[in-house]
Design a protein around this motif. Structure first.
Motif, mmCIF file in Angstrom:
data_model
loop_
_atom_site.group_PDB
_atom_site.id
_atom_site.type_symbol
_atom_site.label_atom_id
_atom_site.label_comp_id
_atom_site.label_asym_id
_atom_site.label_seq_id
_atom_site.Cartn_x
_atom_site.Cartn_y
_atom_site.Cartn_z
ATOM 1 N N LYS A 173 1.445 -7.484 6.798
ATOM 2 C CA LYS A 173 0.960 -8.855 6.673
ATOM 3 C C LYS A 173 -0.233 -9.084 7.586
ATOM 4 C CE LYS A 173 5.086 -11.186 4.999
ATOM 5 N NZ LYS A 173 5.975 -12.367 5.108
ATOM 6 N N VAL A 174 -1.187 -9.848 7.068
ATOM 7 C CA VAL A 174 -2.335 -10.303 7.850
ATOM 8 C C VAL A 174 -2.166 -11.808 8.033
ATOM 9 C CG1 VAL A 174 -4.832 -10.440 8.014
ATOM 10 C CG2 VAL A 174 -3.767 -8.491 6.843
ATOM 11 N N PRO A 175 -1.948 -12.292 9.253
ATOM 12 C CA PRO A 175 -1.689 -13.722 9.461
ATOM 13 C C PRO A 175 -2.896 -14.593 9.093
ATOM 14 C CG PRO A 175 -1.035 -12.414 11.375
ATOM 15 C CD PRO A 175 -1.843 -11.514 10.495
ATOM 16 N N HIS A 176 -2.603 -15.766 8.561
ATOM 17 C CA HIS A 176 -3.645 -16.749 8.269
ATOM 18 C C HIS A 176 -3.034 -18.136 8.334
ATOM 19 C CE1 HIS A 176 -7.276 -18.528 6.602
ATOM 20 N NE2 HIS A 176 -6.502 -19.234 5.790
ATOM 21 N N SER A 177 -3.693 -19.039 9.017
ATOM 22 C CA SER A 177 -3.217 -20.416 9.109
ATOM 23 C C SER A 177 -4.373 -21.400 8.990
ATOM 24 C CB SER A 177 -2.480 -20.647 10.437
ATOM 25 O OG SER A 177 -3.329 -20.344 11.539
ATOM 26 N N TYR B 77 0.825 -1.197 0.000
ATOM 27 C CA TYR B 77 0.000 0.000 0.000
ATOM 28 C C TYR B 77 0.865 1.255 0.000
ATOM 29 C CZ TYR B 77 1.095 0.214 5.006
ATOM 30 O OH TYR B 77 1.745 0.289 6.204
ATOM 31 N N GLY B 78 0.238 2.385 -0.352
ATOM 32 C CA GLY B 78 0.923 3.655 -0.330
ATOM 33 C C GLY B 78 0.690 4.385 0.978
ATOM 34 N N GLY B 79 1.529 5.362 1.289
ATOM 35 C CA GLY B 79 1.397 6.108 2.540
ATOM 36 C C GLY B 79 0.271 7.120 2.503
ATOM 37 N N LEU B 80 0.142 7.899 3.585
ATOM 38 C CA LEU B 80 -0.862 8.952 3.712
ATOM 39 C C LEU B 80 -2.267 8.397 3.586
ATOM 40 C CD1 LEU B 80 0.921 11.700 1.582
ATOM 41 C CD2 LEU B 80 1.022 11.344 4.051
ATOM 42 N N ASN B 81 -2.616 7.479 4.505
ATOM 43 C CA ASN B 81 -3.933 6.859 4.514
ATOM 44 C C ASN B 81 -4.800 7.457 5.612
ATOM 45 O OD1 ASN B 81 -3.424 4.605 2.512
ATOM 46 N ND2 ASN B 81 -1.792 4.241 3.987
ATOM 47 N N LEU B 82 -6.101 7.451 5.407
ATOM 48 C CA LEU B 82 -7.060 7.916 6.408
ATOM 49 C C LEU B 82 -7.869 6.722 6.870
ATOM 50 C CD1 LEU B 82 -8.536 10.209 7.920
ATOM 51 C CD2 LEU B 82 -10.055 10.413 5.940
ATOM 52 N N GLY B 83 -7.821 6.429 8.147
ATOM 53 C CA GLY B 83 -8.494 5.239 8.646
ATOM 54 C C GLY B 83 -7.532 4.069 8.519
ATOM 55 N N LEU B 84 -6.588 3.944 9.467
ATOM 56 C CA LEU B 84 -5.442 3.062 9.283
ATOM 57 C C LEU B 84 -5.664 1.637 9.742
ATOM 58 C CD1 LEU B 84 -2.717 5.579 10.472
ATOM 59 C CD2 LEU B 84 -3.580 5.189 8.174
ATOM 60 N N LEU B 85 -6.732 1.371 10.487
ATOM 61 C CA LEU B 85 -7.012 0.027 10.977
ATOM 62 C C LEU B 85 -8.364 -0.423 10.456
ATOM 63 C CD1 LEU B 85 -5.886 0.359 14.708
ATOM 64 C CD2 LEU B 85 -4.580 -0.553 12.800
ATOM 65 N N THR B 86 -8.415 -1.606 9.894
ATOM 66 C CA THR B 86 -9.679 -2.142 9.418
ATOM 67 C C THR B 86 -9.602 -3.657 9.475
ATOM 68 O OG1 THR B 86 -11.311 -2.007 7.635
ATOM 69 C CG2 THR B 86 -9.001 -2.230 6.987
ATOM 70 N N SER B 87 -10.718 -4.335 9.233
ATOM 71 C CA SER B 87 -10.736 -5.794 9.299
ATOM 72 C C SER B 87 -10.669 -6.397 7.902
ATOM 73 C CB SER B 87 -11.997 -6.284 10.013
ATOM 74 O OG SER B 87 -13.155 -5.953 9.280
ATOM 75 N N GLN C 78 -6.813 -8.384 11.286
ATOM 76 C CA GLN C 78 -6.812 -6.929 11.279
ATOM 77 C C GLN C 78 -5.782 -6.423 10.280
ATOM 78 O OE1 GLN C 78 -5.456 -4.562 14.777
ATOM 79 N NE2 GLN C 78 -7.500 -3.658 14.713
ATOM 80 N N LEU C 79 -6.203 -5.513 9.424
ATOM 81 C CA LEU C 79 -5.328 -4.897 8.444
ATOM 82 C C LEU C 79 -4.846 -3.565 8.989
ATOM 83 C CD1 LEU C 79 -4.076 -4.766 5.613
ATOM 84 C CD2 LEU C 79 -6.238 -3.830 4.779
ATOM 85 N N LYS C 80 -3.516 -3.443 9.148
ATOM 86 C CA LYS C 80 -2.926 -2.246 9.729
ATOM 87 C C LYS C 80 -2.101 -1.523 8.676
ATOM 88 C CE LYS C 80 -2.493 -4.568 14.208
ATOM 89 N NZ LYS C 80 -1.537 -4.985 15.285
ATOM 90 N N LEU C 81 -2.568 -0.364 8.259
ATOM 91 C CA LEU C 81 -1.850 0.450 7.276
ATOM 92 C C LEU C 81 -1.223 1.625 8.024
ATOM 93 C CD1 LEU C 81 -4.572 0.451 4.465
ATOM 94 C CD2 LEU C 81 -2.815 -1.254 4.950
ATOM 95 N N ILE C 82 -0.096 1.357 8.676
ATOM 96 C CA ILE C 82 0.431 2.323 9.650
ATOM 97 C C ILE C 82 1.641 3.099 9.156
ATOM 98 C CG2 ILE C 82 -0.459 1.058 11.631
ATOM 99 C CD1 ILE C 82 2.271 -0.176 11.999
#
Length: 534
Positions: A504-508, A465-475, A490-494
């Motif tokens: 990375k979003v973990p998945h197993s 993803y690119g920087g300068l995001n609004l709303g940085l945490l989502t599912s 949880q998707l973290k665009l920090i």
């Protein structure tokens, strides 16, 4: 929920409307690693190793044009970010001073954060006065360097976790905990070879001609597994019932959890009906004792040439190797050694040392490594036809996808059920290329991405993803081919800085074909690509 359908997408739409984007995405292509964005390397390169996702590649090179002002005349260690194209100088002191002697044998952690290598340099850390080759670990992000050895040492291997490093020092081989400084003996009278270790540094595999366990009477090199916590030593170059092989094994590799090990051997008595008369690569299930030839064609035909240099993926499912065999894949007529990847679950075999259009390499390829997710191979080759305009006439390092023809680990299409607003939505498809799709979502908005038929992921999801995001945490939800939820995270665009970032979003859980990003009250972000592991 019924199966989702890929749909066509317009470049810009409002939230609440069914969006459409072209359901096509270019597969990742083979590329030269050992070059800058402006020029080819001006001398030969070797010994590549790659991070778990294949993004970062470390290698050794005598080239002088990878970094400005390279005047030391020595072989250096470099790390290439294959997404941004940036090359970092690993064999340099914390203040950037170039090493004053040759460095070699690099190894890289799973996240690309740390690199281990050996060097004769005396100026990488203060007080290095032993006049011998030492083991160094470089923090690529901060530039910090530590010396892991205290006496003449070589054959460095860093753990996937980056906190343990194995090496040979004097006549012994060790694993060092870089946090505590604790040093554990792998084996005395250690041969000149690498000592691969599990992700947590607990398990080590190695080959030796020494008879280290009772019943070792074959007078051949055998492969052993050492548990550094319990001290247990197990010979693994044996039959499924533990029987001794006349020819033993060498060049071992180990999965991240230590469950699987691979090695090369000319033995004909490790498995029944081994009749090809050539060296093979074998894969051993340490827990069950089962052993198999990993280097066979999709229909089970044994290789008609030698296979060497085994490398296992983190989960032990994929096996990369070099081989002179001509019968592992159709149309192998170049008469040179090539790089292959075997899916040990499905049985399929892919040759990766080929040009993007399918042309065979015009010279041999070797020095193979495999990314932890099994998606990318890196290797050395003097071939001039793997990429356009390769005119430097020296050995280069290449990165190539380890996927079936036409397949890729990236999203192929926007799927039905998408309700967010998209600008340049096609930029979210395919491999990361720093071209961004704009996403605008309101409460309850959804962006559903289709990874492609028969291209399901089984592991973590990398989001570029690119920087300068609004709303940085989502599912984010993982969906199977029928649209059933098989996992969430949880998707973290920090990271807010300029350029492309990755999280990375973990998945197993079960395999997933679709990825659904759920938006909140008002969330705006820029998406480059998503990449499924496994």
């Amino acid at each position: 929920m019924s199966a989702l359908r890929p749909v066509l997408v317009a470049a810009g739409v409002l939230a609440g409307f069914l969006v459409t984007v072209p359901a096509s995405a270019a597969a990742p292509a083979i590329q030269v690693v050992s070059r800058t964005q402006a020029a080819e390397g001006n001398d030969s390169s070797s010994d590549p190793a790659t991070s778990s996702d294949g993004r970062y590649v470390v290698f050794a090179s005598y080239a002088t044009n990878f970094i400005p002002g390279n005047t030391n005349g020595s072989q250096g260690i470099y790390v290439k970010d294959t997404v941004t194209g940036v090359i970092a100088h690993a064999s340099a002191a914390a203040n950037g001073t170039q090493a004053d002697a040759d460095s070699e044998g690099p190894s890289i952690s799973a996240d690309g954060h740390y690199v281990a290598f050996s060097s004769l340099a005396t100026n990488l850390v203060p007080g290095d006065t032993n006049g011998a080759r030492d083991i160094f670990v470089k923090d690529i992000r901060t530039g910090a360097v530590v010396k892991a050895s205290t006496a003449a040492s070589d054959f460095a291997t860093i753990s996937a976790g980056g906190r343990h490093v194995s090496f040979r020092s004097g006549t012994n081989a060790y694993v060092k905990n870089l946090d505590s400084g604790e040093l554990k003996l792998i084996v005395a009278n250690a041969p000149a070879t690498a000592y691969p270790i599990s992700a947590d540094g607990r398990l080590a595999v190695f080959a030796t001609t020494g008879a280290l366990v009772a019943g070792d009477t074959n007078n051949a090199s055998d492969v052993y597994l050492k548990d550094l916590q319990t001290g247990t030593l197990t010979r693994i170059s044996t039959t499924a019932t533990g029987g001794q092989s006349a020819s033993g094994g060498a060049a071992p590799t180990i999965s991240a959890d230590g469950r699987f090990a691979g090695f090369e051997s000319a033995a004909t008595d490790l498995v029944p009906a081994d009749t090809n008369g050539a060296a093979d690569v074998f894969v051993k299930d340490i827990a069950k004792g089962a052993i198999r030839i990993g280097t066979v064609a999709a229909d089970g035909t044994q290789a008609n040439g030698a296979t060497t240099e085994p490398k296992l993926s983190a989960d032990g499912r994929y096996l990369a190797f070099a081989s002179s065999a001509t019968n592992l894949v159709p149309g192998d007529t170049n008469g040179d050694g090539d790089i292959f990847v075997k899916d040990l679950t499905k049985g399929t075999v892919i040759r990766t040392s080929v040009a993007a259009g399918g042309a065979q390499a015009d010279k041999a390829s070797d020095n193979v490594d495999l990314s932890g997710n099994g998606r990318v191979t890196v290797f050395r080759s003097e071939s001039a036809n793997l990429v356009p305009a390769d005119g430097n006439h020296v050995a280069d390092i290449f990165s190539a996808p380890a996927l079936k023809p036409g397949a890729d680990p990236y999203a192929d299409a926007i799927a039905a059920g998408t309700t967010v607003g998209l600008s340049n939505g096609a930029n979210a498809l395919g491999a990361p290329d720093r071209k961004l799709a704009g996403v605008t979502g309101l409460l309850g908005g959804r962006l559903v991405l289709d990874m492609g038929e028969d291209e399901e992921g089984t592991g973590d999801l990398s989001v570029y993803y690119g920087g300068l995001n609004l709303g940085l945490l989502t599912s984010l939800d993982f969906l199977d081919a029928q649209g059933k939820t098989v996992g969430s995270g949880q998707l973290k665009l920090i990271d807010l800085g300029a350029g492309t970032h990755v999280t990375k979003v973990p998945h197993s859980g079960a395999p997933y074909r679709y990825v659904r990003i759920n938006t909140g009250l008002l969330q705006v972000f820029s998406l480059d690509a998503v990449e499924a592991a496994g």
